[in-house]
Write a protein that holds these residues in place. Structure first.
Motif, PDB file in Angstrom:
ATOM      1  N   MET A  71      56.598  84.948 -95.431  1.00 47.80           N
ATOM      2  CA  MET A  71      55.801  85.837 -94.605  1.00 47.80           C
ATOM      3  C   MET A  71      54.337  85.422 -94.598  1.00 47.80           C
ATOM      4  O   MET A  71      53.727  85.385 -93.541  1.00 47.80           O
ATOM      5  CB  MET A  71      56.000  87.265 -95.135  1.00 47.80           C
ATOM      6  N   THR A  72      53.777  85.127 -95.794  1.00 49.49           N
ATOM      7  CA  THR A  72      52.375  84.738 -95.894  1.00 49.49           C
ATOM      8  C   THR A  72      52.135  83.396 -95.197  1.00 49.49           C
ATOM      9  O   THR A  72      51.108  83.220 -94.536  1.00 49.49           O
ATOM     10  CB  THR A  72      51.963  84.637 -97.380  1.00 49.49           C
ATOM     11  N   MET A  73      53.085  82.481 -95.332  1.00 45.57           N
ATOM     12  CA  MET A  73      52.941  81.169 -94.699  1.00 45.57           C
ATOM     13  C   MET A  73      52.965  81.320 -93.176  1.00 45.57           C
ATOM     14  O   MET A  73      52.221  80.645 -92.467  1.00 45.57           O
ATOM     15  CB  MET A  73      54.062  80.235 -95.166  1.00 45.57           C
ATOM     16  N   ALA A  74      53.780  82.214 -92.666  1.00 50.00           N
ATOM     17  CA  ALA A  74      53.854  82.460 -91.229  1.00 50.00           C
ATOM     18  C   ALA A  74      52.543  83.040 -90.710  1.00 50.00           C
ATOM     19  O   ALA A  74      52.049  82.649 -89.647  1.00 50.00           O
ATOM     20  CB  ALA A  74      55.022  83.387 -90.911  1.00 50.00           C
ATOM     21  N   LEU A  75      51.951  83.962 -91.460  1.00 45.32           N
ATOM     22  CA  LEU A  75      50.660  84.538 -91.057  1.00 45.32           C
ATOM     23  C   LEU A  75      49.554  83.486 -91.074  1.00 45.32           C
ATOM     24  O   LEU A  75      48.682  83.478 -90.187  1.00 45.32           O
ATOM     25  CB  LEU A  75      50.296  85.713 -91.969  1.00 45.32           C
ATOM     26  N   ILE A  76      49.571  82.607 -92.047  1.00 47.55           N
ATOM     27  CA  ILE A  76      48.572  81.527 -92.121  1.00 47.55           C
ATOM     28  C   ILE A  76      48.727  80.602 -90.917  1.00 47.55           C
ATOM     29  O   ILE A  76      47.736  80.226 -90.273  1.00 47.55           O
ATOM     30  CB  ILE A  76      48.692  80.751 -93.459  1.00 47.55           C
ATOM     31  N   CYS A  77      49.967  80.245 -90.590  1.00 43.70           N
ATOM     32  CA  CYS A  77      50.205  79.376 -89.432  1.00 43.70           C
ATOM     33  C   CYS A  77      49.762  80.049 -88.134  1.00 43.70           C
ATOM     34  O   CYS A  77      49.148  79.420 -87.274  1.00 43.70           O
ATOM     35  CB  CYS A  77      51.683  78.999 -89.347  1.00 43.70           C
ATOM     36  N   ILE A  78      50.075  81.322 -87.981  1.00 43.12           N
ATOM     37  CA  ILE A  78      49.657  82.069 -86.788  1.00 43.12           C
ATOM     38  C   ILE A  78      48.134  82.147 -86.725  1.00 43.12           C
ATOM     39  O   ILE A  78      47.527  81.969 -85.666  1.00 43.12           O
ATOM     40  CB  ILE A  78      50.304  83.468 -86.767  1.00 43.12           C
ATOM     41  N   GLY A  79      47.501  82.381 -87.855  1.00 38.67           N
ATOM     42  CA  GLY A  79      46.036  82.435 -87.911  1.00 38.67           C
ATOM     43  C   GLY A  79      45.403  81.102 -87.548  1.00 38.67           C
ATOM     44  O   GLY A  79      44.429  81.047 -86.787  1.00 38.67           O
ATOM     45  N   LEU A  80      45.953  80.011 -88.070  1.00 38.23           N
ATOM     46  CA  LEU A  80      45.435  78.671 -87.744  1.00 38.23           C
ATOM     47  C   LEU A  80      45.646  78.344 -86.274  1.00 38.23           C
ATOM     48  O   LEU A  80      44.763  77.763 -85.618  1.00 38.23           O
ATOM     49  CB  LEU A  80      46.085  77.607 -88.628  1.00 38.23           C
ATOM     50  N   LEU A  81      46.802  78.718 -85.751  1.00 38.70           N
ATOM     51  CA  LEU A  81      47.081  78.490 -84.335  1.00 38.70           C
ATOM     52  C   LEU A  81      46.115  79.290 -83.454  1.00 38.70           C
ATOM     53  O   LEU A  81      45.599  78.776 -82.460  1.00 38.70           O
ATOM     54  CB  LEU A  81      48.532  78.858 -84.011  1.00 38.70           C
ATOM     55  N   ALA A  82      45.844  80.517 -83.838  1.00 38.56           N
ATOM     56  CA  ALA A  82      44.891  81.354 -83.089  1.00 38.56           C
ATOM     57  C   ALA A  82      43.484  80.742 -83.143  1.00 38.56           C
ATOM     58  O   ALA A  82      42.775  80.721 -82.126  1.00 38.56           O
ATOM     59  CB  ALA A  82      44.883  82.775 -83.639  1.00 38.56           C
ATOM     60  N   LEU A  83      43.083  80.261 -84.318  1.00 41.49           N
ATOM     61  CA  LEU A  83      41.777  79.599 -84.433  1.00 41.49           C
ATOM     62  C   LEU A  83      41.703  78.346 -83.563  1.00 41.49           C
ATOM     63  O   LEU A  83      40.702  78.103 -82.881  1.00 41.49           O
ATOM     64  CB  LEU A  83      41.483  79.232 -85.891  1.00 41.49           C
ATOM     65  N   LEU A  84      42.778  77.550 -83.582  1.00 42.22           N
ATOM     66  CA  LEU A  84      42.825  76.335 -82.792  1.00 42.22           C
ATOM     67  C   LEU A  84      42.759  76.645 -81.298  1.00 42.22           C
ATOM     68  O   LEU A  84      42.010  76.002 -80.554  1.00 42.22           O
ATOM     69  CB  LEU A  84      44.101  75.542 -83.117  1.00 42.22           C
ATOM     70  N   LEU A  85      43.508  77.642 -80.864  1.00 42.91           N
ATOM     71  CA  LEU A  85      43.466  78.049 -79.456  1.00 42.91           C
ATOM     72  C   LEU A  85      42.092  78.611 -79.085  1.00 42.91           C
ATOM     73  O   LEU A  85      41.571  78.348 -77.993  1.00 42.91           O
ATOM     74  CB  LEU A  85      44.561  79.069 -79.162  1.00 42.91           C
ATOM     75  N   GLY A  86      41.497  79.379 -79.960  1.00 42.31           N
ATOM     76  CA  GLY A  86      40.154  79.920 -79.718  1.00 42.31           C
ATOM     77  C   GLY A  86      39.123  78.811 -79.597  1.00 42.31           C
ATOM     78  O   GLY A  86      38.275  78.831 -78.704  1.00 42.31           O
ATOM     79  N   TRP A  87      39.198  77.837 -80.495  1.00 42.67           N
ATOM     80  CA  TRP A  87      38.287  76.690 -80.432  1.00 42.67           C
ATOM     81  C   TRP A  87      38.495  75.925 -79.123  1.00 42.67           C
ATOM     82  O   TRP A  87      37.535  75.569 -78.450  1.00 42.67           O
ATOM     83  CB  TRP A  87      38.498  75.771 -81.636  1.00 42.67           C
ATOM     84  N   GLY A  88      39.753  75.696 -78.746  1.00 45.16           N
ATOM     85  CA  GLY A  88      40.052  74.965 -77.511  1.00 45.16           C
ATOM     86  C   GLY A  88      39.500  75.684 -76.286  1.00 45.16           C
ATOM     87  O   GLY A  88      38.929  75.064 -75.390  1.00 45.16           O
ATOM     88  N   ALA A  89      39.650  77.001 -76.256  1.00 43.27           N
ATOM     89  CA  ALA A  89      39.128  77.783 -75.134  1.00 43.27           C
ATOM     90  C   ALA A  89      37.604  77.727 -75.102  1.00 43.27           C
ATOM     91  O   ALA A  89      36.993  77.590 -74.030  1.00 43.27           O
ATOM     92  CB  ALA A  89      39.610  79.232 -75.234  1.00 43.27           C
ATOM     93  N   TRP A  90      36.972  77.809 -76.253  1.00 42.52           N
ATOM     94  CA  TRP A  90      35.508  77.748 -76.312  1.00 42.52           C
ATOM     95  C   TRP A  90      35.001  76.387 -75.822  1.00 42.52           C
ATOM     96  O   TRP A  90      34.070  76.317 -75.021  1.00 42.52           O
ATOM     97  CB  TRP A  90      35.040  78.018 -77.745  1.00 42.52           C
ATOM     98  N   VAL A  91      35.621  75.302 -76.276  1.00 40.93           N
ATOM     99  CA  VAL A  91      35.222  73.949 -75.853  1.00 40.93           C
ATOM    100  C   VAL A  91      35.443  73.784 -74.357  1.00 40.93           C
ATOM    101  O   VAL A  91      34.574  73.288 -73.639  1.00 40.93           O
ATOM    102  CB  VAL A  91      35.987  72.866 -76.657  1.00 40.93           C
ATOM    103  N   PHE A  92      36.602  74.198 -73.870  1.00 40.16           N
ATOM    104  CA  PHE A  92      36.903  74.082 -72.443  1.00 40.16           C
ATOM    105  C   PHE A  92      35.861  74.815 -71.604  1.00 40.16           C
ATOM    106  O   PHE A  92      35.339  74.269 -70.633  1.00 40.16           O
ATOM    107  CB  PHE A  92      38.307  74.629 -72.156  1.00 40.16           C
ATOM    108  N   ASN A  93      35.548  76.037 -71.986  1.00 37.91           N
ATOM    109  CA  ASN A  93      34.564  76.831 -71.236  1.00 37.91           C
ATOM    110  C   ASN A  93      33.175  76.192 -71.276  1.00 37.91           C
ATOM    111  O   ASN A  93      32.445  76.200 -70.278  1.00 37.91           O
ATOM    112  CB  ASN A  93      34.516  78.263 -71.749  1.00 37.91           C
ATOM    113  N   ARG A  94      32.810  75.610 -72.408  1.00 42.87           N
ATOM    114  CA  ARG A  94      31.510  74.946 -72.517  1.00 42.87           C
ATOM    115  C   ARG A  94      31.468  73.710 -71.610  1.00 42.87           C
ATOM    116  O   ARG A  94      30.483  73.465 -70.921  1.00 42.87           O
ATOM    117  CB  ARG A  94      31.221  74.554 -73.968  1.00 42.87           C
ATOM    118  N   LEU A  95      32.554  72.956 -71.585  1.00 46.06           N
ATOM    119  CA  LEU A  95      32.607  71.767 -70.733  1.00 46.06           C
ATOM    120  C   LEU A  95      32.575  72.142 -69.249  1.00 46.06           C
ATOM    121  O   LEU A  95      31.938  71.458 -68.443  1.00 46.06           O
ATOM    122  CB  LEU A  95      33.835  70.923 -71.057  1.00 46.06           C
TER     123      LEU A  95
END
Length: 185
Positions: free
Chosen positions: A1-25
């Motif tokens: 359960m904890t590993m799944a939450l960590i993976c979901i959290g990392l995926l959310a961070l990665l998607l958030g970073w990607g959206a921020w970079v895309f919008n800046r570009l």
């Protein structure tokens, strides 16, 4: 359960970073396009002034046909130009030819005293100043955009979504030298 939450959290961070970079570009690319539009406005203003300036000079110095013809031809080339790099070359040549045209006033006192010519000259000088500012702003926007699409790890988003480099507005090598004006009397 904890590993799944960590993976979901990392995926959310990665998607958030990607959206921020895309919008800046996207913002940087739009800034480049807006800056180019500002240059285009000033070039159009210059192109609109050229025929009136040529007509005023022709009335007083009609036998200076080589200078008048060069300005007219370069204006026509500039208006027809679509590519940014080639337009920079043509506009630099036009700028030199306009300098030669304006220098004719020294050889023709009646032209120098003509109020219409003087107003056209002031308008052209104002346009050239605005154009110089617009070129600097455009080149700064291109620099920032290029930095954005080449920066690691942002380059992954840039390449993945097709962000392409923009061209700088550059002068021809010949136009970097001082304009040499010869007056024939």
């Amino acid at each position: 359960m904890t590993m799944a939450l960590i993976c979901i959290g990392l995926l959310a961070l990665l998607l958030g970073w990607g959206a921020w970079v895309f919008n800046r570009l996207v913002r940087l690319r739009n800034q480049v396009n807006t800056a180019w539009a500002d240059i285009d406005v000033q070039l159009t203003r210059r192109h609109d002034l050229v025929p009136a300036l040529v007509a005023a000079v022709k009335a007083y110095a009609g036998h200076e046909s080589a200078v008048l013809q060069a300005v007219t031809q370069l204006r026509a080339q500039a208006v027809a130009q679509k590519g940014r790099a080639r337009l920079g070359e043509v506009e630099s040549s036009l700028e030199q030819a306009l300098g030669n045209l304006l220098a004719l006033k020294e050889a023709y006192p009646d032209l120098k005293a003509n109020e219409n010519f003087a107003q056209l000259q002031r308008d052209l000088v104002d346009t050239e100043e605005q154009l110089q500012y617009a070129r600097r702003f455009y080149n700064g926007a291109v620099r920032d955009y290029r930095d954005g699409i080449q920066r690691v790890p942002d380059v992954l988003i840039a390449r993945g979504f097709g962000f392409r480099e923009a061209e700088f507005f550059q002068a021809e090598d010949e136009s970097r030298a001082a304009v040499r004006v010869e007056m024939v009397r």
